[in-house]
Scaffold this motif. Structure first.
Motif, PDB file in Angstrom:
ATOM      1  N   SER A  54       0.838  -1.203   0.000  1.00 26.92           N
ATOM      2  CA  SER A  54       0.000   0.000   0.000  1.00 26.92           C
ATOM      3  C   SER A  54       0.872   1.251   0.000  1.00 26.92           C
ATOM      4  O   SER A  54       2.053   1.211   0.319  1.00 26.92           O
ATOM      5  CB  SER A  54      -0.921  -0.003   1.216  1.00 26.92           C
ATOM      6  N   ASP A  55       0.247   2.374  -0.366  1.00 25.87           N
ATOM      7  CA  ASP A  55       0.982   3.639  -0.373  1.00 25.87           C
ATOM      8  C   ASP A  55       1.466   3.990   1.032  1.00 25.87           C
ATOM      9  O   ASP A  55       2.574   4.494   1.208  1.00 25.87           O
ATOM     10  CB  ASP A  55       0.098   4.770  -0.910  1.00 25.87           C
ATOM     11  N   THR A  56       0.620   3.722   2.038  1.00 26.02           N
ATOM     12  CA  THR A  56       0.987   4.017   3.426  1.00 26.02           C
ATOM     13  C   THR A  56       2.205   3.199   3.836  1.00 26.02           C
ATOM     14  O   THR A  56       3.161   3.723   4.403  1.00 26.02           O
ATOM     15  CB  THR A  56      -0.193   3.727   4.379  1.00 26.02           C
ATOM     16  N   LEU A  57       2.162   1.903   3.534  1.00 26.66           N
ATOM     17  CA  LEU A  57       3.281   1.027   3.893  1.00 26.66           C
ATOM     18  C   LEU A  57       4.548   1.435   3.144  1.00 26.66           C
ATOM     19  O   LEU A  57       5.645   1.434   3.724  1.00 26.66           O
ATOM     20  CB  LEU A  57       2.927  -0.434   3.606  1.00 26.66           C
ATOM     21  N   ALA A  58       4.408   1.827   1.881  1.00 26.23           N
ATOM     22  CA  ALA A  58       5.575   2.265   1.107  1.00 26.23           C
ATOM     23  C   ALA A  58       6.177   3.531   1.715  1.00 26.23           C
ATOM     24  O   ALA A  58       7.406   3.671   1.808  1.00 26.23           O
ATOM     25  CB  ALA A  58       5.177   2.500  -0.346  1.00 26.23           C
ATOM     26  N   GLU A  59       5.318   4.449   2.172  1.00 24.27           N
ATOM     27  CA  GLU A  59       5.808   5.679   2.783  1.00 24.27           C
ATOM     28  C   GLU A  59       6.498   5.391   4.115  1.00 24.27           C
ATOM     29  O   GLU A  59       7.535   5.986   4.437  1.00 24.27           O
ATOM     30  CB  GLU A  59       4.645   6.653   2.971  1.00 24.27           C
TER      31      GLU A  59
ATOM     32  N   ARG B  57       3.466  12.810  10.639  1.00 23.41           N
ATOM     33  CA  ARG B  57       3.132  12.673   9.216  1.00 23.41           C
ATOM     34  C   ARG B  57       1.762  12.028   9.006  1.00 23.41           C
ATOM     35  O   ARG B  57       1.007  12.424   8.127  1.00 23.41           O
ATOM     36  CB  ARG B  57       4.200  11.869   8.495  1.00 23.41           C
ATOM     37  N   PHE B  58       1.424  11.030   9.829  1.00 22.35           N
ATOM     38  CA  PHE B  58       0.164  10.307   9.647  1.00 22.35           C
ATOM     39  C   PHE B  58      -0.918  10.741  10.630  1.00 22.35           C
ATOM     40  O   PHE B  58      -1.981  10.133  10.679  1.00 22.35           O
ATOM     41  CB  PHE B  58       0.413   8.799   9.734  1.00 22.35           C
TER      42      PHE B  58
ATOM     43  N   ALA C 147       4.542  -3.253   8.996  1.00 23.57           N
ATOM     44  CA  ALA C 147       3.144  -3.545   8.683  1.00 23.57           C
ATOM     45  C   ALA C 147       2.226  -3.075   9.817  1.00 23.57           C
ATOM     46  O   ALA C 147       1.134  -2.542   9.564  1.00 23.57           O
ATOM     47  CB  ALA C 147       2.964  -5.040   8.438  1.00 23.57           C
ATOM     48  N   HIS C 148       2.677  -3.223  11.059  1.00 19.34           N
ATOM     49  CA  HIS C 148       1.872  -2.749  12.185  1.00 19.34           C
ATOM     50  C   HIS C 148       1.761  -1.223  12.162  1.00 19.34           C
ATOM     51  O   HIS C 148       0.688  -0.672  12.419  1.00 19.34           O
ATOM     52  CB  HIS C 148       2.458  -3.221  13.517  1.00 19.34           C
ATOM     53  N   LEU C 149       2.846  -0.545  11.845  1.00 21.98           N
ATOM     54  CA  LEU C 149       2.787   0.915  11.752  1.00 21.98           C
ATOM     55  C   LEU C 149       1.799   1.353  10.674  1.00 21.98           C
ATOM     56  O   LEU C 149       1.092   2.355  10.851  1.00 21.98           O
ATOM     57  CB  LEU C 149       4.181   1.496  11.470  1.00 21.98           C
ATOM     58  N   ALA C 150       1.740   0.608   9.587  1.00 23.35           N
ATOM     59  CA  ALA C 150       0.772   0.941   8.532  1.00 23.35           C
ATOM     60  C   ALA C 150      -0.658   0.791   9.045  1.00 23.35           C
ATOM     61  O   ALA C 150      -1.533   1.631   8.761  1.00 23.35           O
ATOM     62  CB  ALA C 150       1.003   0.064   7.307  1.00 23.35           C
TER      63      ALA C 150
ATOM     64  N   ALA D   1      -1.379   3.715  11.292  1.00 26.47           N
ATOM     65  CA  ALA D   1      -1.601   4.928  10.491  1.00 26.47           C
ATOM     66  C   ALA D   1      -3.012   4.946   9.909  1.00 26.47           C
ATOM     67  O   ALA D   1      -3.664   5.999   9.882  1.00 26.47           O
ATOM     68  CB  ALA D   1      -0.558   5.015   9.377  1.00 26.47           C
ATOM     69  N   GLU D   2      -3.479   3.797   9.482  1.00 31.88           N
ATOM     70  CA  GLU D   2      -4.829   3.728   8.905  1.00 31.88           C
ATOM     71  C   GLU D   2      -5.903   3.949   9.973  1.00 31.88           C
ATOM     72  O   GLU D   2      -6.924   4.568   9.704  1.00 31.88           O
ATOM     73  CB  GLU D   2      -5.021   2.401   8.181  1.00 31.88           C
ATOM     74  N   ARG D   3      -5.681   3.472  11.179  1.00 32.43           N
ATOM     75  CA  ARG D   3      -6.647   3.691  12.275  1.00 32.43           C
ATOM     76  C   ARG D   3      -6.569   5.106  12.837  1.00 32.43           C
ATOM     77  O   ARG D   3      -7.530   5.611  13.393  1.00 32.43           O
ATOM     78  CB  ARG D   3      -6.413   2.705  13.413  1.00 32.43           C
ATOM     79  N   GLY D   4      -5.380   5.690  12.790  1.00 32.93           N
ATOM     80  CA  GLY D   4      -5.193   7.043  13.312  1.00 32.93           C
ATOM     81  C   GLY D   4      -4.948   7.109  14.808  1.00 32.93           C
ATOM     82  O   GLY D   4      -4.883   8.192  15.380  1.00 32.93           O
ATOM     83  N   ALA D   5      -4.797   5.959  15.446  1.00 34.13           N
ATOM     84  CA  ALA D   5      -4.533   5.917  16.888  1.00 34.13           C
ATOM     85  C   ALA D   5      -3.660   4.698  17.183  1.00 34.13           C
ATOM     86  O   ALA D   5      -3.804   3.646  16.552  1.00 34.13           O
ATOM     87  CB  ALA D   5      -5.817   5.836  17.689  1.00 34.13           C
TER      88      ALA D   5
END
Length: 197
Positions: free
Chosen positions: A2-7, A50-51, A104-107, A110-114
């Motif tokens: 995903s873009d988030t994981l790539a970033e 950033r996220f 992967a956990h950081l991604a 980031a998607e949850r926002g918390a």
């Protein structure tokens, strides 16, 4: 990917000096990428900013160590574990609460926002096998310095050393107090670690 994981992978590459293509989503920040201390703090701060992640549930010492080496701490922990079963139980709980963070956990975070803790997995790598023997040597040297400094201070202030100057007195006092500072610093770190569980 995903873009988030790539970033996030590119961000980890900035802090580790590795190429993004060499970092897998399953890479663990501590064990695989060697991030701890100031580097890990920098990565997590940039990640949260950033996220726009709410990091209020993040407990630093469950995932990383503080910057710097604690030369006396491992020996103090061993002594406390041998002396007190309550301390041993608490320290065992601290070690059980440690986790590894993957990219992967950081991604997902980031998607949850918390922030949320990763599930239990393999234990974080422990210190080098030499850490405890070196810590015992340092603790012995620390006690020796404290005793020599205290004896020297006693000799200075009772006049047993003869005509010595203020610089000598300062050096003796520093020799006596430095070990106390090292012990205090180690105890402070141990107490912080206990509070993280």
């Amino acid at each position: 990917m995903s873009d988030t994981l790539a970033e996030i992978t590119a961000l980890a590459a900035q802090f580790t000096g590795k190429e993004p293509g060499d970092i897998a989503p399953s890479a663990r920040l501590y064990a695989d990428l060697g991030l701890t201390g100031d580097d890990a703090h920098g990565l997590m701060a940039v990640f949260a900013d950033r996220f726009k992640v709410d990091m209020s549930g993040f407990v630093w010492l469950r995932f990383f160590d503080d910057e710097g080496a604690d030369f006396v701490g491992p020996a103090l922990v061993l002594a406390a574990r041998l002396i007190s079963t309550r301390f041993d139980e608490r320290w065992t709980a601290v070690l059980a609460a440690e986790r590894e963070i993957t990219l992967a956990h950081l991604a997902e975070v980031a998607e949850r926002g918390a922030w949320f803790d990763p599930p239990p997995g393999p234990a974080r790598p422990r210190q080098s096998p030499l850490a405890l023997p070196l810590s015992l040597i340092m603790l012995t040297a620390t006690v020796f310095l404290a005793l020599v400094g205290a004896i020297g201070c006693w000799g200075y202030f009772t006049g047993q050393l003869g005509g010595v100057n203020v610089l000598t007195a300062f050096g003796l006092a520093a020799m006596a107090l430095l070990p106390l500072f090292l012990a205090w610093s180690s105890v402070r770190g141990i107490r912080r670690k206990l509070a993280s569980a």
